[in-house]
Scaffold this motif. Structure first.
Motif, short mmCIF file in Angstrom:
data_model
loop_
_atom_site.label_atom_id
_atom_site.label_comp_id
_atom_site.label_asym_id
_atom_site.label_seq_id
_atom_site.Cartn_x
_atom_site.Cartn_y
_atom_site.Cartn_z
N MET A 199 41.80 -19.59 -23.39
CA MET A 199 41.79 -18.20 -23.85
C MET A 199 41.99 -18.13 -25.36
SD MET A 199 43.84 -15.84 -21.14
CE MET A 199 43.56 -14.24 -21.87
N TYR A 213 38.56 -16.77 -26.01
CA TYR A 213 38.67 -15.35 -25.69
C TYR A 213 39.26 -14.55 -26.84
CZ TYR A 213 39.85 -11.18 -22.99
OH TYR A 213 39.97 -9.89 -22.53
N THR A 218 45.81 -12.53 -24.65
CA THR A 218 45.97 -13.97 -24.87
C THR A 218 47.45 -14.32 -25.06
OG1 THR A 218 43.88 -13.82 -26.03
CG2 THR A 218 45.08 -15.91 -26.17
N ARG A 273 42.60 -7.90 -26.89
CA ARG A 273 42.33 -9.29 -26.51
C ARG A 273 43.43 -10.22 -27.00
NH1 ARG A 273 36.35 -11.62 -26.59
NH2 ARG A 273 35.49 -10.37 -24.90
#
Lengths: 224, 237
Positions: B25, B29, B190, B186
């Motif tokens: 991630m 991500y 994370t 995001r």
């Protein structure tokens, strides 16, 4: 309770008398302190302008290091002569052993301060006898010796003894170091009370917390 | 009995999986921060490690108090294990912090309260481990360790408070403007994932290490008994 105070007095008296007769601890501490003042002069080239600001830090470092030297010996007699057990049996409450040791260590620290300050004043031509400065040193010394007495009562029973004391003591003393130096700088630079009173409060709080914890846990230090 | 522990094994695999997931991630991500670029990604592990360093100290202090009141060596094993793991994570937090600080603040080190406190905390951990190494008798080792863990745990927040006070009186010259970092959803996700993964990893490591400490204690006892038998004196005390 009356018994408690009588025991306390007797134990403090015992430590001070022992120290008075041998003078081992105090002479080494003083020699160390004064030598350190000399070393600082060359290490930091204390010229008059910097001196005034550095004084608080230099003095506290000197006092702390020579204090550590003394703390190493504070429980040595009991440990070597095996008189811990006798002491434990003799007192109404084991916490009194800690408090007595703390008071005698503290008094020795005060003597150290009382002698080091004039020596510094003479060597560096700076008047340090400012009441607020003395107050913060006296408070700082209480916190220092409270933590130090408890920790040295443990390190003296380990294999590494005096090697271990500073390693254990200095991390937990960080707040005292910061507060004493900051308050001292405030006082010596002539700032107002309100700029450094918070540091004085930290010293007070630290002293109270360390004293309370020590009184509570000392039982576990000497229990067999 | 000591060797088989199914829930622990499952948990171990699960935590490895989670850490890997968090890692992926962080890499794929989480967005790249606008000002700081790639190096900002160290932040997720940095914060997680820092959090674990503190959590470990809390666990050690609580187990220390439990040991003193219950006199059960299990609590001591937990405290000692927690301190060891805490030291590891504090070191990780410090070094990842340095990696981050070098390009952003243009210095490896600043006397920021958090940095100072973390380092003093690491030294408290080291002192705790050294203290224990100097004592042989298990109960005495546990008692002294517990006392030191308690004073350490109490002095660290005062250190933090004092260090922060020092900084509010004197402005920070280097790194003063580093404060705010706007986080996108995001980034939050994370962050949360890596916190969860690391916390689980901590639990697993603590569990393993505590079992190891128990086994070590048993082993020492057996060895002592054997030595006693060889020399013809039985001492079960």
């Amino acid at each position: 309770m009356k018994n408690w105070f009588r025991t306390l007095k007797a134990l403090v008296w015992k430590d001070l008398l022992q120290e008075w007769r041998s003078k081992d601890m105090l002479t080494s501490m003083l020699a160390f302190a004064i030598l350190s003042l000399f070393i600082f002069n060359y290490a930091m080239e204390l010229d008059p302008r910097q001196r005034a600001e550095l004084a608080a830090g230099v003095i506290w470092v000197v006092i702390m290091f020579s204090g550590t030297l003394g703390l190493n010996r504070s429980f040595l007699a009991e440990q070597e002569q095996g008189s811990f057990d006798a002491l434990v049996m003799a007192v109404p409450d084991v916490a009194v052993i800690w408090l007595a040791k703390q008071i005698s260590n503290y008094l020795i620290m005060l003597i150290l301060i009382v002698i080091t300050l004039p020596v510094y004043s003479v060597l560096y031509n700076q008047n340090l006898f400012v009441p607020q400065f003395l107050i913060e040193l006296v408070l700082g010394a209480w916190g220092f010796s409270a933590a130090g007495t408890l920790i040295s009562s443990m390190t003296v029973q380990t294999r590494m003894r005096d090697l271990l004391l500073p390693v254990l003591l200095f991390p937990v003393l960080m707040p005292v170091n910061m507060a004493v130096v900051k308050a001292g700088q405030g006082v010596l630079s002539g700032a107002g009370w309100e700029t450094y009173q918070v540091w004085i409060s930290i010293l007070l709080v630290y002293g109270i917390i360390m004293t309370t914890i020590s009184l509570l846990v000392f039982d576990y230090v000497i229990r067999e | 009995m000591l060797l088989e522990n199914k829930p622990l094994r499952l948990l171990t695999y699960f935590s490895i999986l989670l850490v890997l997931l968090a890692f992926l991630m962080v890499i794929f991500y989480a967005p790249v921060e606008l000002n700081m670029g790639m190096v900002q990604k160290v932040f997720y592990f940095h914060v997680s490690a820092g959090w674990l360093g503190m959590l470990a100290f809390l666990v050690a202090a609580i187990s220390a108090i439990m040991f003193l009141s219950k006199n059960n060596l299990l609590y001591d094993h937990i405290a000692a294990s927690s301190v060891e793991i805490g030291l590891l994570f504090t070191a990780i937090a410090t070094f990842t912090g340095m990696i981050w600080a070098r390009p952003i603040w243009n210095t490896w080190w600043t006397w920021d309260p958090r940095l100072t406190t973390m380092t003093i905390m690491a030294f408290t951990y080291i002192a705790y481990i050294l203290l224990r190494r100097g004592i042989d008798e298990p109960y005495k080792k546990a008692r002294f360790g517990a006392i030191y863990a308690i004073i350490g745990f109490i002095s660290v927040p005062i250190t933090f408070f004092s260090a922060r006070l020092m900084r509010t009186i004197h402005p920070i010259v280097i790194g003063g403007g580093s404060g705010e970092m706007a986080m996108t959803p995001r980034m939050y996700q994370t962050m949360a994932a890596s916190l969860v993964a690391f916390t689980l990893l901590f639990v697993v490591l603590l569990w393993h290490r505590t079992r190891l400490a128990g086994a070590q204690f048993l082993m020492d006892q057996l060895e002592a008994e054997q030595t006693a038998e060889e020399f013809g004196e039985v001492d079960n005390g």
